[in-house]
Design a protein around this motif. Sequence first.
Motif: not given
Length: 205
Positions: A29-47
Amino acid sequence: MKKFSKAGLLIVTLVIPALIFVFLKFFAKNHYDLPYFNPELDAQGKVVIENGDTLFRKVNMVCPSLGQIDLRNKLTLISSLSGECDADCQTFVTQLQRINSLTHEIPELQILTLTDTLKKVAELPDGMGGGKWSLIRSSENAIDNCLKMSPMSVETSNELDKKWQLMLIDRQGFVRGYYNGKDVKDTDRLIAEIKILDYEGKATK
């Protein structure tokens, strides 16, 4: 016998570094990789997961204020400003000035500040604007839609004071970080992560 020894040594010299490279490339794992934010959620609020990958929302999907702004192939920093610029606000603007100075070495970087109260350029705090730092007039609701996206990734969540929040967007329009624009250390981290995204963009060209 010497030929076999030399051949073995050659194999060790060539193969082992290659195996190490492959391992680091695909398993480390590259520790310099930046995370992604705001995952898409379905109608039940799941990623939402598609083909094993998490789907993430792009900023322009929920931020109508940026409808006329070209985010493609640019690094973009979003902030907001409202009301009179008190001492906290001046600290905030000073940190934005620091980031604005990066545009000289990173031409792809642009800073966008959303506001619903400042009517004239003369009302801007000292040192604000200039270069690739733009002020965008917007309604309060539109600003809320843009900056109050849930600041969470799959791995982490982070609650910030939305008034001083900075949001970093990559060249594809995805949020890659949230920061406290009033905190010097957080601004230092932001500057470092802008440089990481800039390096990643240059490395893939």
